[in-house]
Design an enzyme around this catalytic site. Sequence first.
Site, PDB file in Angstrom:
ATOM      1  N   HIS A 171       1.168  -1.335   0.203  1.00  0.00           N
ATOM      2  CA  HIS A 171      -0.097   0.361  -0.144  1.00  0.00           C
ATOM      3  C   HIS A 171       1.014   1.106  -0.092  1.00  0.00           C
ATOM      4  O   HIS A 171       1.895   1.221   0.361  1.00  0.00           O
ATOM      5  CB  HIS A 171      -0.914   0.047   1.588  1.00  0.00           C
ATOM      6  CG  HIS A 171      -0.244   0.380   1.857  1.00  0.00           C
ATOM      7  ND1 HIS A 171      -0.440   1.857   2.907  1.00  0.00           N
ATOM      8  CD2 HIS A 171       0.135   0.106   3.715  1.00  0.00           C
ATOM      9  CE1 HIS A 171       0.181   1.546   4.030  1.00  0.00           C
ATOM     10  NE2 HIS A 171       0.879   0.341   4.242  1.00  0.00           N
ATOM     11  N   CYS A 172       0.336   2.127  -0.798  1.00  0.00           N
ATOM     12  CA  CYS A 172       1.262   4.065  -0.416  1.00  0.00           C
ATOM     13  C   CYS A 172      -0.089   4.712   0.152  1.00  0.00           C
ATOM     14  O   CYS A 172      -1.088   4.163   1.429  1.00  0.00           O
ATOM     15  CB  CYS A 172       1.874   4.401  -0.956  1.00  0.00           C
ATOM     16  SG  CYS A 172       0.403   4.137  -2.570  1.00  0.00           S
ATOM     17  N   THR A 173      -0.622   5.604  -0.035  1.00  0.00           N
ATOM     18  CA  THR A 173      -1.656   7.007   0.565  1.00  0.00           C
ATOM     19  C   THR A 173      -3.151   6.424  -0.152  1.00  0.00           C
ATOM     20  O   THR A 173      -3.706   6.866   0.122  1.00  0.00           O
ATOM     21  CB  THR A 173      -1.031   8.076   0.475  1.00  0.00           C
ATOM     22  OG1 THR A 173       0.418   8.761   0.991  1.00  0.00           O
ATOM     23  CG2 THR A 173      -1.689   9.344   0.676  1.00  0.00           C
TER      24      THR A 173
END
Length: 242
Positions: free
Chosen positions: A133-135
């Site tokens: 995941h990221c933002t």
Amino acid sequence: MSGEPVDLAAVAGSMNLRDVGGLRAGGGITRERTLYRSGTLAHLADDGVAALSRLSLRRVVDLRDAAEVDANPSRLPAEVPVERVPLFLGSVTSFFAEDIGLEEMYRRIVDDSSDAVVRAVRAVVVDQPVLVHCTVGKDRTGVTVAVALSAAGVDRDEVVADYARTAALLPVERTRAVIDWLRAQHPGSTNLEQLVAGSPADVMERLLGRIDAEYGSARDYLLAHGLSDDEVVELGRVLVAR
């Protein structure tokens, strides 16, 4: 296949959380409950954390930089180890200041952050179930997952379609608020909306085509930047049921 079946769309406080299982891969199909992708995990409600625990994750790969993590630390089950693999050279906000488009952003990811892409893919090889995941779960996560799926032998149209799904999964009100906030800071930006919320299929098509043209394939891209032959073979084995 690990963990319990969970209605990912109902995980309270999650964003763009999904399983990449069920994609065509030549004569096979990607395994369910093996590789997940998402946006921020900072706003999970307590029952969202409990739902994530039922996935029996063995690793979370966080592609955000230190400033993003400090501002919005993830809420995760205590037992899940997190591997930090910051994927941008520079800050997220720098892309809005420069007013670059998605194609240039993705070029920089694969060209300038290749070591980090390899680290993230290696984490997928080592432990499953794994969540990347990221933002927002759109760009850093989108490129990393697309490269991993392509190298594992997933059909190109399936890889592109998985990437393109993101735009329809982002929360409308949050996205509009982010765009309005950024627009106040960068009133002349021409790429702002696409950077925040776009996941056009043709952008990913061109990125993967460029990798093919320069390296031969996504598999060869990973090999050129440090993944071993055995790791690439294992990537295909863990992600694809044939």
